[in-house]
Design a protein around this motif. Structure first.
Motif, PDB file in Angstrom:
ATOM      1  N   LEU A 110      43.340  49.128  43.168  1.00 16.08           N
ATOM      2  CA  LEU A 110      44.054  47.946  42.680  1.00 16.08           C
ATOM      3  C   LEU A 110      44.346  46.945  43.783  1.00 16.08           C
ATOM      4  O   LEU A 110      44.277  45.727  43.567  1.00 16.08           O
ATOM      5  CB  LEU A 110      45.374  48.381  42.023  1.00 16.08           C
ATOM      6  N   LEU A 111      44.629  47.430  45.026  1.00 12.79           N
ATOM      7  CA  LEU A 111      45.211  46.545  46.032  1.00 12.79           C
ATOM      8  C   LEU A 111      44.483  46.507  47.376  1.00 12.79           C
ATOM      9  O   LEU A 111      44.954  45.830  48.297  1.00 12.79           O
ATOM     10  CB  LEU A 111      46.679  46.951  46.271  1.00 12.79           C
ATOM     11  N   ARG A 112      43.365  47.218  47.530  1.00 15.72           N
ATOM     12  CA  ARG A 112      42.681  47.190  48.830  1.00 15.72           C
ATOM     13  C   ARG A 112      42.156  45.786  49.136  1.00 15.72           C
ATOM     14  O   ARG A 112      42.021  44.938  48.244  1.00 15.72           O
ATOM     15  CB  ARG A 112      41.548  48.222  48.882  1.00 15.72           C
ATOM     16  N   ALA A 113      41.838  45.553  50.403  1.00 15.36           N
ATOM     17  CA  ALA A 113      41.375  44.232  50.843  1.00 15.36           C
ATOM     18  C   ALA A 113      39.966  43.932  50.329  1.00 15.36           C
ATOM     19  O   ALA A 113      39.159  44.834  50.124  1.00 15.36           O
ATOM     20  CB  ALA A 113      41.396  44.161  52.368  1.00 15.36           C
ATOM     21  N   TRP A 114      39.704  42.649  50.140  1.00 17.66           N
ATOM     22  CA  TRP A 114      38.382  42.203  49.733  1.00 17.66           C
ATOM     23  C   TRP A 114      37.377  42.438  50.862  1.00 17.66           C
ATOM     24  O   TRP A 114      37.708  42.292  52.043  1.00 17.66           O
ATOM     25  CB  TRP A 114      38.408  40.718  49.403  1.00 17.66           C
ATOM     26  N   ILE A 115      36.157  42.795  50.491  1.00 21.22           N
ATOM     27  CA  ILE A 115      35.077  42.923  51.471  1.00 21.22           C
ATOM     28  C   ILE A 115      33.816  42.282  50.893  1.00 21.22           C
ATOM     29  O   ILE A 115      33.681  42.141  49.676  1.00 21.22           O
ATOM     30  CB  ILE A 115      34.791  44.392  51.838  1.00 21.22           C
ATOM     31  N   ALA A 167      47.524  39.592  47.222  1.00 25.10           N
ATOM     32  CA  ALA A 167      47.213  40.898  47.819  1.00 25.10           C
ATOM     33  C   ALA A 167      45.794  41.011  48.342  1.00 25.10           C
ATOM     34  O   ALA A 167      45.327  42.116  48.632  1.00 25.10           O
ATOM     35  CB  ALA A 167      47.456  41.991  46.776  1.00 25.10           C
ATOM     36  N   GLY A 168      45.089  39.894  48.476  1.00 26.98           N
ATOM     37  CA  GLY A 168      43.687  39.942  48.877  1.00 26.98           C
ATOM     38  C   GLY A 168      43.435  40.479  50.265  1.00 26.98           C
ATOM     39  O   GLY A 168      42.334  40.924  50.574  1.00 26.98           O
ATOM     40  N   ASP A 169      44.453  40.460  51.130  1.00 23.68           N
ATOM     41  CA  ASP A 169      44.264  40.978  52.491  1.00 23.68           C
ATOM     42  C   ASP A 169      44.489  42.482  52.579  1.00 23.68           C
ATOM     43  O   ASP A 169      44.328  43.080  53.652  1.00 23.68           O
ATOM     44  CB  ASP A 169      45.210  40.258  53.465  1.00 23.68           C
ATOM     45  N   GLY A 170      44.894  43.115  51.479  1.00 22.46           N
ATOM     46  CA  GLY A 170      45.052  44.568  51.437  1.00 22.46           C
ATOM     47  C   GLY A 170      46.346  45.101  52.003  1.00 22.46           C
ATOM     48  O   GLY A 170      46.497  46.316  52.142  1.00 22.46           O
ATOM     49  N   ARG A 171      47.307  44.219  52.316  1.00 22.32           N
ATOM     50  CA  ARG A 171      48.531  44.710  52.978  1.00 22.32           C
ATOM     51  C   ARG A 171      49.353  45.640  52.089  1.00 22.32           C
ATOM     52  O   ARG A 171      50.061  46.519  52.597  1.00 22.32           O
ATOM     53  CB  ARG A 171      49.395  43.527  53.432  1.00 22.32           C
ATOM     54  N   PHE A 172      49.267  45.483  50.772  1.00 22.92           N
ATOM     55  CA  PHE A 172      50.056  46.330  49.880  1.00 22.92           C
ATOM     56  C   PHE A 172      49.447  47.717  49.688  1.00 22.92           C
ATOM     57  O   PHE A 172      50.092  48.608  49.143  1.00 22.92           O
ATOM     58  CB  PHE A 172      50.226  45.656  48.519  1.00 22.92           C
TER      59      PHE A 172
END
Length: 326
Positions: A224-229, A207-212
């Motif tokens: 919990l699920l936002r994309a890494w920055i 889920a590192g790209d935040g798609r969920f």
């Protein structure tokens, strides 16, 4: 009580106080970072930094040989329980006031007492059962089942997450006492940080790209699920401090429960409750509602009563043992 035990008690209390202070600061830093970073990124960064500090303690306590274990499965299970406990608690912390989340989590000692009956086969008297019941009544009051869901600060499921976290933490502490008899505190902390790193990397892979998190406005889901920055320069210091605090807190808690019996040190964990109220007021201008104050009083009072009863019982057993010997 032996001279060695008398010397260990003050050390255990000091370790538990430092550990609780570290956990309290950890919660503040996590909450401050929850608005801009995903939880698994924060946990991974925290664990990588913390692992460096802990490995230094490993060298002091005996070197790399102390990391060897004959119980890898139990250590893995303990680590997963800690990860689950942390994740559920931090997801709730992104939404709930700090004092509310902390108070709900402090039913963990009551869970330990309740679980000791089926797991450890211990006998728990009516007074301790009544205290445990009163503590869980405090949880119900804080949940405000009579209130309309629209008037609550968070979804009811989110409000239950700290309680679920406390349950996992209670299971973990039961395992810690058994593993701590043959494992150094620094080694226990290393195993936990490794599990955190592996789980966080798993979250990143999935889920590192935040798609969920796309399309969701729920703060808990976003955390919990936002994309890494890439962290802002100012936040790098927060993350560094978070890693250091985590390492110190994890080591101190493990050391406290290794050196001293749980009935002696565990009541000092309740220092975390007034600290959470203080941090909530200082950083977010939050003060608990009347229902939360009642819940805090019931949970804290029942937990302290349970610990005092367990200590009394241990002393009676010890005196009875001395009489039988003579």
């Amino acid at each position: 009580m032996s001279t060695a035990a008398l010397l260990r008690s003050p050390a255990g209390i000091l370790f538990i106080l430092v550990g609780v202070l570290g956990i309290s600061v950890n919660d503040v830093l996590i909450k401050l970072l929850s608005g801009g970073y995903p939880l698994h990124q924060v946990v991974l960064t925290r664990s990588l930094i913390g692992l460096v500090f802990i490995l230094f303690m490993v060298r002091i306590e005996g070197g790399w040989s102390i990391l060897k274990t004959r119980q890898p499965i139990l250590h893995a299970m303990r680590g997963l329980l800690v990860v689950f406990s942390n994740m559920t608690y931090f997801v709730a912390l992104a939404v709930l006031p700090l004092a509310d989340a902390t108070a709900l989590f402090f039913v963990a000692p009551l869970f330990i007492t309740a679980l000791s009956i089926p797991i450890l086969g211990e006998k728990v008297g009516p007074l301790r059962i009544a205290a445990v019941t009163a503590g869980f009544a405090g949880v119900v009051i804080m949940q405000r089942p009579w209130a309309d869901s629209g008037t609550l600060q968070a979804d009811r499921l989110v409000m239950l997450l700290p309680v679920l976290s406390a349950f996992a933490y209670a299971l973990m502490q039961i395992m810690t006492r058994k593993l701590g008899a043959s494992t150094k505190a620094s080694a226990l902390a290393v195993y936990i940080q490794i599990i955190f790193i592996l789980v966080s990397l798993g979250f990143f892979a999935v889920a590192g790209d935040g798609r969920f998190a796309e399309g969701s406005s729920d703060p808990s889901v976003q955390f919990l699920l936002r994309a890494w920055i890439w962290p802002d320069p100012g936040d790098l210091w927060l993350l560094l401090g978070l890693g250091a605090v985590t390492a110190v807190a994890g080591y101190c808690l493990s050391q406290a429960y290794r050196l001293t019996d749980a009935a002696t040190v565990a009541p000092f964990e309740y220092v975390g409750l007034p600290l959470s109220v203080l941090w909530g007021w200082l950083f977010w201008s939050e003060l608990p509602s009347s229902e939360v104050w009642i819940g805090i009083a019931l949970i804290m009072g029942s937990g302290l009563f349970v610990f005092l009863r367990e200590k009394q019982k241990a002393r009676r057993v010890a005196r009875a043992g001395v009489k039988r010997r003579f």
